[in-house]
Design a protein around this motif. Structure first.
Motif, short mmCIF file in Angstrom:
data_model
loop_
_atom_site.label_atom_id
_atom_site.label_comp_id
_atom_site.label_asym_id
_atom_site.label_seq_id
_atom_site.Cartn_x
_atom_site.Cartn_y
_atom_site.Cartn_z
N ALA A 4 0.82 -1.20 0.00
CA ALA A 4 0.00 0.00 0.00
C ALA A 4 0.85 1.26 0.00
N ALA A 5 2.11 1.19 0.41
CA ALA A 5 2.95 2.37 0.47
C ALA A 5 3.69 2.60 -0.84
N LYS A 6 3.57 1.72 -1.81
CA LYS A 6 4.37 1.81 -3.03
C LYS A 6 3.63 2.53 -4.15
N LYS A 7 4.44 3.36 -4.88
CA LYS A 7 3.88 4.06 -6.05
C LYS A 7 4.66 3.62 -7.29
N VAL A 8 3.91 3.26 -8.32
CA VAL A 8 4.53 2.82 -9.56
C VAL A 8 4.12 3.77 -10.68
N ARG A 26 -3.66 -2.40 -8.64
CA ARG A 26 -4.47 -1.84 -7.56
C ARG A 26 -4.91 -2.89 -6.55
N PRO A 27 -5.32 -4.13 -7.01
CA PRO A 27 -5.77 -5.13 -6.03
C PRO A 27 -4.72 -5.50 -4.99
N VAL A 28 -3.45 -5.29 -5.29
CA VAL A 28 -2.42 -5.58 -4.29
C VAL A 28 -1.96 -4.30 -3.60
N GLY A 29 -2.74 -3.26 -3.74
CA GLY A 29 -2.51 -2.04 -2.97
C GLY A 29 -1.47 -1.10 -3.53
N VAL A 30 -0.96 -1.38 -4.73
CA VAL A 30 0.02 -0.48 -5.34
C VAL A 30 -0.72 0.68 -5.99
N PRO A 128 0.80 -11.26 -2.71
CA PRO A 128 -0.21 -11.91 -1.87
C PRO A 128 -1.19 -12.77 -2.65
N THR A 129 -1.25 -12.57 -3.99
CA THR A 129 -2.19 -13.34 -4.81
C THR A 129 -1.56 -14.62 -5.36
N ALA A 130 -0.24 -14.78 -5.16
CA ALA A 130 0.44 -15.95 -5.71
C ALA A 130 0.08 -17.17 -4.88
N PRO A 131 -0.09 -18.34 -5.51
CA PRO A 131 -0.41 -19.55 -4.74
C PRO A 131 0.76 -19.90 -3.82
N LYS A 132 0.43 -20.32 -2.61
CA LYS A 132 1.46 -20.71 -1.66
C LYS A 132 1.93 -22.12 -1.96
N ALA A 133 3.20 -22.37 -1.71
CA ALA A 133 3.76 -23.72 -1.96
C ALA A 133 3.22 -24.74 -0.97
#
Lengths: 133, 353
Positions: A4-8, A26-30, A128-133
């Motif tokens: 959420a603190a990152k700007k691209v 946007r869904p990951v807060g960027v 956060p959207t990547a599948p966990k191992a």
């Protein structure tokens, strides 16, 4: 730091692509900041710190390679992570991009999850959207 | 400046001299002059000079210049091909037959550039060829054609674009949605609405956004129904309700739809998720169209750090006759400037205090 603190900064003459990047990130807060040209991007960067830039190669006026060189010419931006996102798949263009100072080169149409993953990895964050191992 | 001097200055002068020479050469349009101008467009390292050349070529507006510049799109030098692209974007309409011919080039990179240029001409005569290109074997060419049809705002492309709303190709789906939202006709809205039930969860926000940007009144009810089943879309939907769909909302005669939208707006205000400008507009909208059930959102807005939002909340509290706002309004009145104090007084009188 959280996403959420990152700007691209997204630099592309196509507003469709700029909107697509907002849709992907946007869904990951960027937060996506948009520029429609290399000149607009350089203007924006004077007063708006960003955490990374996604730059198209082919743009009228100032192309993406020239933009990267201009960005890297400023001492305060020599380490800004830069991802080149383009339809150009030739080795010559890739070499130009890396020589100019790009950190990563992605060829369209890269799937949105791949773009998201690459952007977050350049920002030093987990996806956060990547599948966990 | 005579022709020979201008030609010499264009290749040998300093930057200012080359810029002046580029503009002077517009007085002639023989092949030697055109070739010199195109060479300068491709090769001059000074952006201002190249822009001056492009200005002159645009004024000449000649199909010979188009023919000379098209091969530059294949240059290995990004600067050359993009200056050519920029200039062709300005004069390509002078030679549509040359663009159509180039749109069939064996190199997909060329076809992409040409699709971009065709869209930028603003000429609807390009639409049929772009519709054909939306079926190209190369997906980036298809995407470029789809985007170009949106840039043209070509209503005749709705059928062709609708094909991309199904399936799993995110880029093309997104580009098609974007193009349809730019076309914005009732047929375009109907196409997006028809495809909505089949949209995958990842693409739903893009569908919602496209519908909202069309600002078509018929999008309100489907969006409200969609929101009922997918509350995670509320932030996207509320941005649209407070943007391009605000006018249709104000004109909407269905109280159930209006209530659902206002509830969504109130939820976003309570959640503190809206930017200041949108939140203030949200509070204003609640004051105009809402009721006492929206009180909690208005009360929260009264305590906002943003003076615009506080002012809107003061007015809304008065319009909605929110008795629960009275203590806060009376407290605010003590420290308010004259303008705000007047609004607070009016609201208190409206509430009956």
């Amino acid at each position: 730091m959280s996403p959420a603190a990152k700007k691209v900064l997204v630099v592309d003459d196509s507003d469709t692509v700029r909107r697509m990047m907002d849709f992907v990130l946007r869904p990951v807060g960027v937060e996506v900041i948009e520029a429609s040209s290399g000149f607009a991007a350089l203007d924006l960067l004077k007063n708006n710190p960003v955490d990374m830039a996604i730059i198209d190669l082919n743009m009228p006026g100032m192309d993406g390679i020239e933009l990267i060189r201009s960005i890297r010419a400023a001492a305060e931006r020599k380490d800004l992570p830069i991802l080149m996102l383009t339809t150009e798949s030739r080795e010559g263009d890739m070499k130009l991009a890396y020589d100019a100072g790009a950190n990563m080169y992605l060829i369209k149409p890269s799937p949105p999850p791949v773009i998201r993953f690459k952007v977050l990895s350049l920002l030093g964050l987990e996806d956060p959207t990547a599948p966990k191992a | 400046m005579d022709r020979e001097t201008a030609l010499r200055e264009l290749s040998q002068g300093g930057s200012s001299e080359r810029q002046v020479a580029a503009r002077e050469l517009g007085r002639w349009n023989d092949t030697q002059v055109l070739t010199a101008l195109v060479d300068a467009l491709a090769g001059d390292r000074d952006y201002q000079v190249r822009e001056s050349v492009a200005d002159t070529l645009e004024e000449i507006g000649d199909s010979r210049a188009v023919r000379l510049m098209l091969p530059l799109l294949k240059s290995d030098d990004p600067r050359t091909r993009n200056m050519a692209r920029g200039a062709l974007g300005r004069i390509g309409a002078a030679a549509p037959e040359l663009l159509f011919e180039a749109s069939k080039d064996a190199d997909p990179r060329m076809r992409i550039f040409v699709a971009n240029i065709m869209g930028g001409t603003g000429d609807h005569e390009m639409a049929p060829r772009l519709i054909e290109m939306s079926r190209d074997a190369d997906e980036n060419v298809r995407d470029a054609a789809v985007v170009a049809l949106g840039v043209l705002g070509a209503p005749e492309a709705v059928g062709a674009l609708s094909r991309f709303l199904k399936g799993n190709h995110s880029w093309l789906q997104f580009s098609a949605l974007d193009a349809l939202s730019k076309i914005g006709s009732s047929e375009a809205a109907a196409a997006v609405l028809a495809a909505l039930p089949g949209a995958g969860p990842d693409m739903l926000p893009a569908f919602v956004d496209a519908l909202g940007r069309m600002g078509a009144p018929e999008c309100l009810e489907p969006l409200v129904r969609l929101l009922a089943g997918a509350p995670e879309l509320r932030p996207t939907a509320v941005r649209l309700f407070l943007g391009p769909l605000l006018e249709p909302l104000r004109d909407c005669r269905d109280p159930a739809i209006v209530k659902s939208v206002l509830d969504a707006i109130a939820q976003e205000i309570l959640g503190g998720k809206l930017g200041e400008a949108k939140a203030a507009r949200g509070v204003h909208t609640l004051g105009l169209l809402g009721g006492p059930e929206n009180g909690p959102a208005i009360l929260k807005a009264l305590e906002s750090a943003d003076p615009t939002m506080r002012r809107e909340a003061v007015i809304a509290a008065g319009r909605l006759k929110l008795r629960g706002a009275v203590p806060l309004l009376q407290m605010m009145e003590k420290g308010a400037d004259a303008t705000l104090a007047l609004e607070i007084r009016r609201s208190l009188e409206g509430i009956g205090k």
